[in-house]
Design an enzyme around this catalytic site. Structure first.
Site, PDB file in Angstrom:
ATOM      1  N   LYS A   1       0.857  -1.178   0.000  1.00 49.76           N
ATOM      2  CA  LYS A   1       0.000   0.000   0.000  1.00 49.76           C
ATOM      3  C   LYS A   1       0.900   1.238   0.000  1.00 49.76           C
ATOM      4  CE  LYS A   1      -1.576   2.852   2.959  1.00 49.76           C
ATOM      5  NZ  LYS A   1      -1.609   4.122   2.161  1.00 49.76           N
TER       6      LYS A   1
ATOM      7  N   GLU B   1      10.604   2.408   9.958  1.00 51.24           N
ATOM      8  CA  GLU B   1      11.552   3.518   9.797  1.00 51.24           C
ATOM      9  C   GLU B   1      10.726   4.787   9.884  1.00 51.24           C
ATOM     10  OE1 GLU B   1      12.951   6.640   8.194  1.00 51.24           O
ATOM     11  OE2 GLU B   1      13.069   5.469   6.332  1.00 51.24           O
TER      12      GLU B   1
ATOM     13  N   CYS C   1      13.689  12.012   6.104  1.00 44.82           N
ATOM     14  CA  CYS C   1      13.659  11.690   7.535  1.00 44.82           C
ATOM     15  C   CYS C   1      15.031  11.793   8.181  1.00 44.82           C
ATOM     16  CB  CYS C   1      13.070  10.301   7.746  1.00 44.82           C
ATOM     17  SG  CYS C   1      13.809   9.047   6.684  1.00 44.82           S
TER      18      CYS C   1
ATOM     19  N   GLU D   1       9.969  17.215  14.233  1.00 41.60           N
ATOM     20  CA  GLU D   1      10.385  17.014  12.851  1.00 41.60           C
ATOM     21  C   GLU D   1       9.554  17.930  11.952  1.00 41.60           C
ATOM     22  OE1 GLU D   1      11.488  13.279  10.009  1.00 41.60           O
ATOM     23  OE2 GLU D   1       9.542  13.200  10.990  1.00 41.60           O
TER      24      GLU D   1
END
Length: 475
Positions: free
Chosen positions: A170, A245, A279, A379
């Site tokens: 997905k 992750e 990231c 973040e």
């Protein structure tokens, strides 16, 4: 492009059970460029059933047969790499130079690397009187992000194929078109029916029933920490293996013996790649207080030299961020930095001049940041750098580790030995010394809230294997 409103299940393009649509938006124009179907639990059931049926025969394939299959995938991907790059650029805003140089090539790179690993990998070996076997874990669910889309698809699919697993993918509903082209590659390469399946949709409609499905043995997810928590909870009832992750807030420690101009300039430039939507971006730059003013001046000049323009422009400009949601989040965090007392030395709120249409963000550098500020903790996932002064090497290491994340770190020094000693003390899954690039044979993954498990190379392959001990097998 064909198949936007179809799913790929059991080796064929099929009509989904659902008919709800999702628009795919070009972030440079803010206009829809395609529609996909938002799948349902019934679509998930169909895809997982196909993968389950295919597992016994595919897991029994020889290593030589899987190597041949990887070769076929590499050949097919090579033919379509340009189309994949163009799709990535149009759906998530990567400049064409970046899509052609890094985004699309990363996809084939993982298949090439995994093939090298598989050629030398021993699935059986003796340990005393015990035969050790490494066997494929089973049916896997892959949920992948929009920021490096085909990279994250390939770094899961390639080792799963090498291990002998079957799978359901997905992709992000924000960037689904490259996944359709990737699926066409898999079909063209002759991947056996049911081994690879594609369903589209959002988290609640597809992600949740997929990660909690009784016949899924492993879930591999790349995305936000918030979503990772939800996925881990959904998978827990089935005692599934979960590899994740997740987010990052990576420190870039510039030591006092580093070439300041080179280190700061490279750190700013790296922060702006992919519009800061990586990231592992070096989003916190830690600088000795004695050199802080000079470092801020260098960062200001470099940041102001970064060009922002539409993705199809010539040159190495920065493109838009992926969506209106992402744009608004970044704007809010830039404003939070201002409100909390940090100093904008370049960029700031609003869009760059002359770019009123599209989700463009000004490349931004903050000075006078302390590690308790929102822009140093959260973040941002945009082209925003926070510069933090420190007084000693010990304090730099303390600040670097004072984060809930632990994906990446960066250390700059005139001495590799000194940089390595600092790197050993940074709590992160990988640390770049003096601008070292990523290597596909090195493991990628994080500590703490940056996730668990590793991807890429041999470590990535082993995530898809169970270990069996067959005792008493020695003659």
């Amino acid at each position: 492009m064909q198949h936007e409103k179809e799913f790929y299940i059991n080796g064929a393009w099929v009509t989904p059970e659902s008919n709800e649509t999702i628009d795919v938006i070009n972030p440079a124009t803010e206009q829809p460029i395609a529609q996909i179907i938002n799948g349902s639990a019934a679509d998930v059931d169909n895809a997982v059933a196909a993968a389950k049926r295919a597992f016994p025969s595919f897991s029994a394939m020889t290593k030589a047969e899987r190597l041949d299959l990887l070769d076929a995938i590499i050949a097919a991907y090579t033919k379509h790499q340009g189309e994949i790059a163009a799709a990535i650029s149009s759906e998530m805003g990567a400049p064409m130079w970046l899509a052609n140089a890094a985004q699309a090539p990363a996809g084939i790179g993982h298949f090439i690397q995994v093939k090298k690993v598989l050629e030398e990998y021993d699935f059986e070996f003796m340990n005393g009187n015990t035969l050790m076997r490494k066997e494929p874990i089973g049916v896997c669910a892959f949920i992948t992000p929009w920021n490096w889309p085909v990279n994250q698809i390939s770094c899961k699919v390639a080792p799963a194929i090498a291990a002998g697993c079957t799978m359901v993918l997905k992709p992000s509903e924000v960037s689904p078109l490259n996944a359709i082209l990737f699926t066409e590659v898999m079909h063209e390469a002759g991947v056996p029916a049911g081994v690879f399946n594609l369903i589209q949709g959002d988290g609640p409609s597809v992600g949740a029933p997929l990660t909690s499905h009784k016949d899924i043995e492993m879930v591999s997810f790349t995305g936000s920490t918030r979503a990772g928590v939800a996925i881990a909870k959904a998978a827990a009832d089935g005692i599934k293996r979960v590899a994740q992750e997740l987010g990052g807030k990576s420190p870039n420690v510039i030591l006092d013996d580093a070439d300041l101009e080179k280190a700061v300039g490279a750190g700013v430039q790296q922060m702006m790649v992919n519009s800061g939507q990586s990231c592992n971006a070096p989003s916190r730059m830690l600088v000795p207080r004695s050199k802080y003013a000079d470092a801020v001046a260098i960062a200001k000049a470099v940041c102001e030299s970064v060009q922002v323009s539409p993705p199809d422009s010539d040159g190495k400009a920065m493109g838009p961020v992926v969506s209106e949601v992402q744009f608004n989040k970044i704007q809010g965090l830039i404003q939070a930095g201002i409100d909390e007392g940090a100093t904008v030395v370049a960029g700031g709120v609003g869009k760059p001049e002359g770019l009123d249409t599209g989700y463009y963000v000004k490349p931004t550098v903050f000075a006078d940041v302390n590690n308790d500020m929102t822009i140093a903790r959260e973040e941002i996932f945009g082209p925003v750098l926070a510069m933090i002064p420190y007084d000693s090497e010990e304090e730099a290491i303390e600040i670097a580790n004072d984060t809930p994340y632990g994906l990446s770190g960066y250390v700059q020094s005139g001495s590799v030995e000194r940089a390595s000693e600092v790197a050993r003390q940074i709590r992160a899954g990988n640390v770049h010394i003096n601008g070292a690039n990523m290597e596909l044979n090195a493991p990628f993954g994080g500590y703490k809230m940056s996730g668990n498990g590793r991807e890429w190379g041999e470590y990535g392959l082993e995530e898809f294997l169970e270990v069996k001990a067959m005792l008493g097998t020695a003659a």
